[in-house]
Design an enzyme around this catalytic site. Sequence first.
Site, PDB file in Angstrom:
ATOM      1  N   LYS A   1      16.156  -3.107   4.188  1.00 46.07           N
ATOM      2  CA  LYS A   1      15.885  -4.256   3.649  1.00 46.07           C
ATOM      3  C   LYS A   1      15.104  -4.072   2.599  1.00 46.07           C
ATOM      4  O   LYS A   1      13.704  -3.787   2.738  1.00 46.07           O
ATOM      5  CB  LYS A   1      14.947  -5.207   4.758  1.00 46.07           C
ATOM      6  CG  LYS A   1      15.291  -6.619   4.996  1.00 46.07           C
ATOM      7  CD  LYS A   1      14.628  -7.308   3.562  1.00 46.07           C
ATOM      8  CE  LYS A   1      13.228  -7.237   3.770  1.00 46.07           C
ATOM      9  NZ  LYS A   1      12.508  -8.065   2.392  1.00 46.07           N
TER      10      LYS A   1
ATOM     11  N   GLY B   1       4.283  -0.809   2.514  1.00 45.98           N
ATOM     12  CA  GLY B   1       3.703  -1.986   2.228  1.00 45.98           C
ATOM     13  C   GLY B   1       2.086  -1.881   2.443  1.00 45.98           C
ATOM     14  O   GLY B   1       1.577  -1.073   2.620  1.00 45.98           O
ATOM     15  N   SER B   2       1.760  -3.207   2.709  1.00 50.84           N
ATOM     16  CA  SER B   2       0.193  -3.394   3.081  1.00 50.84           C
ATOM     17  C   SER B   2       0.013  -3.086   4.528  1.00 50.84           C
ATOM     18  O   SER B   2       0.749  -2.983   5.298  1.00 50.84           O
ATOM     19  CB  SER B   2      -0.260  -4.953   2.792  1.00 50.84           C
ATOM     20  OG  SER B   2       0.320  -5.925   3.907  1.00 50.84           O
TER      21      SER B   2
ATOM     22  N   GLY C   1       1.806  -3.655   7.882  1.00 51.70           N
ATOM     23  CA  GLY C   1       1.819  -2.588   8.954  1.00 51.70           C
ATOM     24  C   GLY C   1       1.427  -2.750  10.136  1.00 51.70           C
ATOM     25  O   GLY C   1       1.883  -2.368  11.198  1.00 51.70           O
TER      26      GLY C   1
ATOM     27  N   GLU D   1       3.741   3.783   5.399  1.00 50.30           N
ATOM     28  CA  GLU D   1       2.853   4.058   4.341  1.00 50.30           C
ATOM     29  C   GLU D   1       2.353   2.840   3.885  1.00 50.30           C
ATOM     30  O   GLU D   1       3.121   2.039   3.311  1.00 50.30           O
ATOM     31  CB  GLU D   1       3.643   4.875   3.222  1.00 50.30           C
ATOM     32  CG  GLU D   1       2.772   5.406   2.119  1.00 50.30           C
ATOM     33  CD  GLU D   1       3.283   6.311   1.268  1.00 50.30           C
ATOM     34  OE1 GLU D   1       3.105   6.199  -0.052  1.00 50.30           O
ATOM     35  OE2 GLU D   1       4.215   7.077   1.721  1.00 50.30           O
TER      36      GLU D   1
ATOM     37  N   CYS E   1       0.216   2.205  -4.534  1.00 51.38           N
ATOM     38  CA  CYS E   1      -0.483   2.548  -3.423  1.00 51.38           C
ATOM     39  C   CYS E   1      -1.280   3.892  -3.791  1.00 51.38           C
ATOM     40  O   CYS E   1      -2.347   3.733  -3.122  1.00 51.38           O
ATOM     41  CB  CYS E   1       0.346   2.704  -2.240  1.00 51.38           C
ATOM     42  SG  CYS E   1       1.825   3.973  -2.212  1.00 51.38           S
TER      43      CYS E   1
ATOM     44  N   GLU F   1      -8.018  -3.239  -1.441  1.00 47.23           N
ATOM     45  CA  GLU F   1      -6.915  -2.875  -2.388  1.00 47.23           C
ATOM     46  C   GLU F   1      -6.475  -3.835  -3.356  1.00 47.23           C
ATOM     47  O   GLU F   1      -5.995  -5.048  -2.794  1.00 47.23           O
ATOM     48  CB  GLU F   1      -5.780  -2.301  -1.479  1.00 47.23           C
ATOM     49  CG  GLU F   1      -4.510  -1.656  -2.396  1.00 47.23           C
ATOM     50  CD  GLU F   1      -3.352  -1.321  -1.668  1.00 47.23           C
ATOM     51  OE1 GLU F   1      -2.780  -0.303  -2.181  1.00 47.23           O
ATOM     52  OE2 GLU F   1      -3.098  -1.878  -0.643  1.00 47.23           O
TER      53      GLU F   1
END
Length: 499
Positions: free
Chosen positions: A186, A239-240, A244, A262, A296, A394
Amino acid sequence: MPEMTPGTALPETPREFGFFVDGKWHKGQEMFDRHSPAHDVPVTRIPRCTTDDLDLAVRAARRAFDDRRWSGLSGGARAAVLLRAAEGLRRRRDEIARWEVLENGKPVAQASGEIDHCIACFETAAGAARLLHGDSFNNLGDGLFGMTLREPIGVVGLITPWNFPFLILCERAPFILASGCTLVVKPAEVTSATTLILADILSEAGIPAGVYNVVTGTGREIGQALTEHVGIDMLSFTGSTAVGRSCVHASANSNLKKLGLELGGKNPIIVFADADLEDAADGAAFGISFNTGQCCVSSSRLIVERPVAEEFERILARKMEKIRVGDPFDPETQIGAITTETQNKTILGYIEKGKAEGAKIVTGGAALKTGHGRFIQPTLFSGVTPSMSIARDEIFGPVLSSFHFDTLEEAIALANDTVYGLSASVWSKNIDQALTVTRRVQAGRFWVNTIMAGGPETPTGGFKQSGWGRETGLLGVEEYTQVKSVHIETGKRSHWITS
């Protein structure tokens, strides 16, 4: 800011895609248009898939796994397909780079370089498919022999982000396929084109139907459903950290699927007074500006030794002011467009927070007006304290916060003062000093007198709230396997029941 000159690279009409399941293209019942973040024109039309479409993909992947059309092949046979796919990437390199630029806004020179890395990922994964193995235990006595087998975990769901849509796909998919697993991918809804193009390339390379499936749509609907799906044995998400965390909850509330995550980073770049300051400044400018800071592993916290801090910030500011921001199809461009309007607002909001909280802008700090598209100047803040929002959160943009330190211990403490642990960099000509920092700073990837270097041979991943598991390299294949212990008795059994 150079004038935008899109030229002939923009499509006259949006390219329409289907979604890919069981070796076939399917039309979407609903479509949505993606506009170029640099040019504000529609470039692709992508299916807005339903959960029924997702179920179809998961069933196809399950059939392909259970009948062993892929997992039952030798490592060499799987490697041959991956090597043919690498050749397919070479042939279509310019096409893939073009659609990365159109949907993501990154500079074409960068996009082309990323495809080269992706080719290397497929070639590395092909080698790893041949090298994947278990172990044997010949130390259990004459009557017993033991061994461990590495078996593919099953059907893997892969959710990829919008910042590196093709690169992160290729740092995952070939290694997952090398393990013998089947895939349901996806991609981010705003950057789906190249994930769909890979379906064509893999099909041409000979991958069996059902082994690689792509379902497009929103993270809220399709991403969440994939995370919760009981037909998925393992989920890989990039992603964030916030999302996560939701993946962890979804896994716990469904089938306890294994997770590879990750997540976010707030990565330090530590510069000692004995470093080559020109080199370190160039590294810092690159580390915060690459992919417009939407990365990231961006080095967003500069930690510089106090005696050279003022001089270093001057050198760095001069470097950052020379960075070429503009049309991503210009081969000289170094920073392209911000990929989404939401992210653009987020970055500008953090710049305002930094000013409000008392940090000083050394250079940058504003959006660039071009008449179309979203562009932000590379920005350096000085006088940052650890409690500030720009120091802790972030930002995911070209915004660098500078801290000063007096001792090695203070530098290490500042570097570790974050919930994240994805990457770090240290600049020093003193090997003892550099090695001490490397061993004590908590980060999954570390660079000494360089930044964002390395290839797919070595593993990637984070410490702390930056993620679970490892990708790429042989560990990136083993991540998608499970270990089975086998014991074989030789000779006659010593009976438990004797009479």
